[in-house]
Motif scaffolding. Structure first.
Motif, PDB file in Angstrom:
ATOM      1  N   PHE A 172       0.798  -1.228   0.000  1.00 38.05           N
ATOM      2  CA  PHE A 172       0.000   0.000   0.000  1.00 38.05           C
ATOM      3  C   PHE A 172       0.837   1.287   0.000  1.00 38.05           C
ATOM      4  CE2 PHE A 172      -2.696  -3.204   2.187  1.00 38.05           C
ATOM      5  CZ  PHE A 172      -3.719  -3.260   1.258  1.00 38.05           C
ATOM      6  N   ARG A 173       2.144   1.179   0.229  1.00 35.68           N
ATOM      7  CA  ARG A 173       3.047   2.323   0.237  1.00 35.68           C
ATOM      8  C   ARG A 173       2.544   3.410   1.198  1.00 35.68           C
ATOM      9  NH1 ARG A 173       6.865   1.448  -3.507  1.00 35.68           N
ATOM     10  NH2 ARG A 173       6.413  -0.090  -5.125  1.00 35.68           N
ATOM     11  N   LYS A 174       2.303   4.644   0.693  1.00 36.34           N
ATOM     12  CA  LYS A 174       1.936   5.752   1.586  1.00 36.34           C
ATOM     13  C   LYS A 174       0.561   5.574   2.232  1.00 36.34           C
ATOM     14  CE  LYS A 174       0.140   8.661  -2.178  1.00 36.34           C
ATOM     15  NZ  LYS A 174      -1.272   8.532  -1.852  1.00 36.34           N
ATOM     16  N   ASP A 175      -0.280   4.697   1.646  1.00 38.53           N
ATOM     17  CA  ASP A 175      -1.620   4.484   2.204  1.00 38.53           C
ATOM     18  C   ASP A 175      -1.662   3.393   3.274  1.00 38.53           C
ATOM     19  OD1 ASP A 175      -2.946   6.421   0.689  1.00 38.53           O
ATOM     20  OD2 ASP A 175      -3.100   5.085  -1.040  1.00 38.53           O
ATOM     21  N   LYS A 203      -3.360   4.281   6.611  1.00 37.28           N
ATOM     22  CA  LYS A 203      -4.812   4.387   6.493  1.00 37.28           C
ATOM     23  C   LYS A 203      -5.470   3.020   6.600  1.00 37.28           C
ATOM     24  CE  LYS A 203      -5.403   8.424   3.472  1.00 37.28           C
ATOM     25  NZ  LYS A 203      -5.889   8.835   2.133  1.00 37.28           N
ATOM     26  N   VAL A 204      -4.897   2.032   5.874  1.00 32.62           N
ATOM     27  CA  VAL A 204      -5.487   0.692   5.861  1.00 32.62           C
ATOM     28  C   VAL A 204      -5.372   0.059   7.240  1.00 32.62           C
ATOM     29  CG1 VAL A 204      -5.422  -1.590   4.793  1.00 32.62           C
ATOM     30  CG2 VAL A 204      -4.944   0.442   3.407  1.00 32.62           C
ATOM     31  N   VAL A 215     -11.700   1.832   2.011  1.00 33.41           N
ATOM     32  CA  VAL A 215     -11.167   2.815   2.944  1.00 33.41           C
ATOM     33  C   VAL A 215     -11.378   4.195   2.351  1.00 33.41           C
ATOM     34  CG1 VAL A 215      -9.095   3.683   4.095  1.00 33.41           C
ATOM     35  CG2 VAL A 215      -9.457   1.215   3.868  1.00 33.41           C
ATOM     36  N   GLY A 269     -10.956   7.709   1.014  1.00 35.04           N
ATOM     37  CA  GLY A 269      -9.789   8.376   0.448  1.00 35.04           C
ATOM     38  C   GLY A 269      -8.995   7.508  -0.499  1.00 35.04           C
ATOM     39  N   MET A 270      -9.359   6.227  -0.597  1.00 36.84           N
ATOM     40  CA  MET A 270      -8.702   5.319  -1.549  1.00 36.84           C
ATOM     41  C   MET A 270      -9.710   4.925  -2.618  1.00 36.84           C
ATOM     42  SD  MET A 270      -6.423   3.025   1.099  1.00 36.84           S
ATOM     43  CE  MET A 270      -5.554   2.167  -0.217  1.00 36.84           C
ATOM     44  N   ASP A 271      -9.250   4.850  -3.869  1.00 35.49           N
ATOM     45  CA  ASP A 271     -10.147   4.745  -5.017  1.00 35.49           C
ATOM     46  C   ASP A 271     -10.823   3.395  -5.174  1.00 35.49           C
ATOM     47  OD1 ASP A 271      -9.569   7.351  -5.665  1.00 35.49           O
ATOM     48  OD2 ASP A 271      -7.895   6.813  -6.973  1.00 35.49           O
TER      49      ASP A 271
END
Length: 661
Positions: A438-441, A444-445, A474, A476-478
């Motif tokens: 997920f890298r930068k996300d 959030k997850v 989640v 903010g995630m597409d």
């Protein structure tokens, strides 16, 4: 006059709303805002006596609730970000139902329209049956019509079928509980359209009542003027809990302006767009809703209108004690019942007529899905029964939704006397795999998964077991996210716990101060039987705008000197007073201050200059007694602030006979 004679005098002249509003506006209790520019519907300014009366009501409220109940007062911002009110449900659900005339563009509030039309038809039925109201009531309705800036079709005296009359009465008893679709169906069934043209209207549609604004110069931070003061209290829960040494139950309170963009403001101060609220949020253990002071109020007898009575089409209240109401579960719990009784005591203290007060329970379709119970204190006015105070058990809804949105715990932690075994669902994350995927996300997850509720974890555990993966979204995630058992595991785990963690429930009494103030105006207004032009506002001394009228008989220097000395005493004692040294008769001076609700008059005459005595007059009975300035001031203070009766407070003073005013 005796107490009985005063009571008879107050009922001798029929109430006239037109006369009351004439007094209130002429004496500048309130006036339409921006009147020089034509005014803006639903906005009002308070003048000097209105400001003083409102301040006194708020002072009584603060002492009655905040001080006596050890509440924690906060003052929160009136500007509220979009996200807060989206989470609370106001963005989606804080609406009334409006309908539009497509030809004229005129907008109506649907429930008010249905109510007005059915009431008009019932009046026409009464006229046809020869059951017309008295002349005063008809004159009042004619005056109301003139105030509407549109001509309403004349009510026809048409006799209705008995079954139709019953249907109308049942609908009016339940008018607050209808949905938009149901109101639309009623409009079609009973042929309710534009009351002027008779044209059909669009079906009711939801109109959000919040005033939208932009915070900051960029306009990117969307916000609203708050529709209530409650959200600021919920968002400060953790700070309040810490301030209270982490002890529950406790209550916060807030007094301040709120804003609602009413569809059709009407009825003067009763339905406005900017108004003062006083709200309490009492945080209580959901497993224990008893109240330690319930015994103090349990014998108070109140008039209740429970939902079962309303559903039957009746508006006849049930009179019973608050103890019996709670014992029979008509009122859900002790804490809710305690606050209902305390609301009653407050309203009595500021001048509400107990015979014009009832507590109406919300209908099932009126009440929020999360609420355990809700009652409105309704006050009877010439506009009908008006909701002035709401008292609801809001369950744990507000703290829960804000905690879920912000991922911050809004809970109470209670140390257990004995440890307990607790079985819970727990989720384990293989965090080293989240970064590459997920890298930068990744944060959030992880945050989303770690904040799932027990019910959500149980559902995800079943999903993982059945399909080998879980699927979720989640904010903010597409795209949807899929994770298999390499990334997560969800198991039931039994642990020994020494601390109980719970989200408190909230009991919320919410006061519309403007509505209460106007209702009190009506309840205390009367005219003297010997001269109906002599109006009186019988405010309790505690909340009267001014407590004393100081009246020198003339402008003679000797009397002016005494008046100056007496004024110094009142200032020192912090008793609000006014001096009237105009040249008109003393009777006229008293009469025009009776209109302002001033409960006491102190007359300074030439005897005062000789022996230091003055005359004390009581507003309602016009009784007069005489004594020294010190004795009179003590009597005024005892009656006003210590709840002493006139008879008790003046028993050491001498009766004073004078010519009738």
């Amino acid at each position: 006059m005796s107490v009985e004679e005063v009571a008879q005098a107050k009922n001798a002249v029929e109430f006239s709303r037109e006369n009351l509003e004439s007094v209130l506006k002429r004496r500048f209790f309130f006036a339409p805002s921006f009147e020089l520019y034509g005014g803006v519907s639903g906005l009002y300014d308070y003048g000097p006596p209105g400001c003083a009366f409102q301040a006194n009501v708020i002072d009584v409220w603060r002492k009655h609730f905040i001080l006596e109940e050890d509440m924690l007062e906060v003052d929160c911002s009136m500007l509220t970000p979009y996200e807060v009110l989206k989470t609370s449900g106001h963005v989606d659900k804080f609406s009334d139902w409006m309908c539009r005339d497509l030809k004229t563009g005129e907008i109506f509030r649907a429930d008010h329209l249905v109510e007005e039309v059915l009431e008009s038809r019932l009046k026409g039925d009464q006229e046809a049956r020869g059951l017309t109201k008295d002349a005063n009531a008809n004159a009042q309705e004619d005056a109301d019509k003139k105030k509407r800036k549109k001509k309403v079709k004349e009510i026809k005296a048409v006799k209705l079928d008995d079954n139709v009359v019953k249907e109308y009465e049942e609908i009016l008893a339940k008018i607050d509980g209808y949905s938009g679709q149901e109101l639309g169906e009623l409009m079609i069934k009973y042929n309710i359209g534009n009351p002027v043209t008779g044209e059909a209207l669009e079906p009711p549609m939801a109109f959000n009542l919040m005033f939208e604004t932009a915070i900051g110069p960029s306009g990117q931070l969307k916000g609203y003027l708050r529709p209530e003061t409650a959200q600021g209290q919920f968002l400060n829960f953790n700070k309040l809990l810490e301030f209270n040494n982490h002890k529950t139950p406790f209550a916060s309170a807030s007094i301040g302006k709120s804003f609602r963009n009413e569809i059709s403001p009407r009825s003067g101060l009763l339905r406005v767009r900017e108004f003062l609220m006083a709200e309490i949020e009492h945080f209580v253990d959901p497993l224990n809703k008893t109240h330690p002071r319930f015994d103090e109020v349990k014998n108070i007898k109140l008039r209740f209108l429970p939902r079962e009575v309303q559903q039957s089409g009746s508006t006849e209240p049930i009179e019973t004690t608050i103890e019996d109401a709670v014992a029979t579960k008509m009122v859900d719990n002790q804490t809710l019942g305690y606050f209902i009784a305390r609301i009653y005591s407050f309203l009595m203290a500021i001048g509400v007529d107990s015979n014009k007060l009832r507590f109406r329970q919300h209908m099932a379709n009126e009440m929020a899905h999360y609420a355990a119970d809700c009652w409105d204190a309704e006050l009877k006015t010439s506009y009908g029964w008006i909701e002035c105070v709401g008292c609801a058990d809001r369950s744990a809804y507000d703290l829960t939704v804000h905690a879920n949105k912000t991922k911050e715990k809004l809970v109470v932690r209670q140390k257990l006397e004995e440890p307990v075994q607790v079985t819970k669902w727990e989720i384990e994350l293989t965090k080293k795999l989240f970064g590459p995927k997920f890298r930068k996300d990744a944060p959030k997850v992880e945050s989303f998964l770690l904040n799932l509720s027990q019910e959500e974890l149980e559902a995800k555990a079943k999903e993982l077991k059945a399909g080998g993966k879980i699927v979720f979204e989640v904010e903010g995630m597409d795209s949807q996210i899929e994770l298999d058992d390499k990334f997560v595991s969800i198991e039931q785990v039994t642990r020994t716990e020494h601390v109980r963690e719970f989200v408190p429930n909230v009991i919320e009494p919410s006061f519309g101060i403007g509505r209460i103030i106007y209702s009190v105006f009506e309840h205390v207004f009367w005219s003297r039987p010997e001269d109906s032009a002599r109006a009186v506002l019988s405010f309790p001394p505690l909340v009267a705008p001014t407590k004393v009228l100081l009246v020198p008989l003339s402008n003679h220097p000797d009397l002016s000197s005494v008046a100056h000395q007496v004024s110094k005493v009142f200032r020192k004692e912090k008793i609000p007073f006014k001096v009237d040294d105009s040249g008109v008769s003393i009777g006229k001076r008293y009469s025009r201050n009776d209109e302002l609700g001033t409960p006491f008059g102190v007359t300074i005459d030439f005897e005062s200059a000789k022996d230091g005595t003055v005359t004390l007059r009581e507003r309602d009975s016009t009784k007069q007694v005489r004594g020294t300035v010190e004795e009179v001031v003590k009597a005024i203070r005892d009656i006003t602030y210590n709840g002493v009766t006139w008879e008790e407070g003046t028993k050491s003073l001498k009766p004073f006979e004078t010519q009738s005013e």
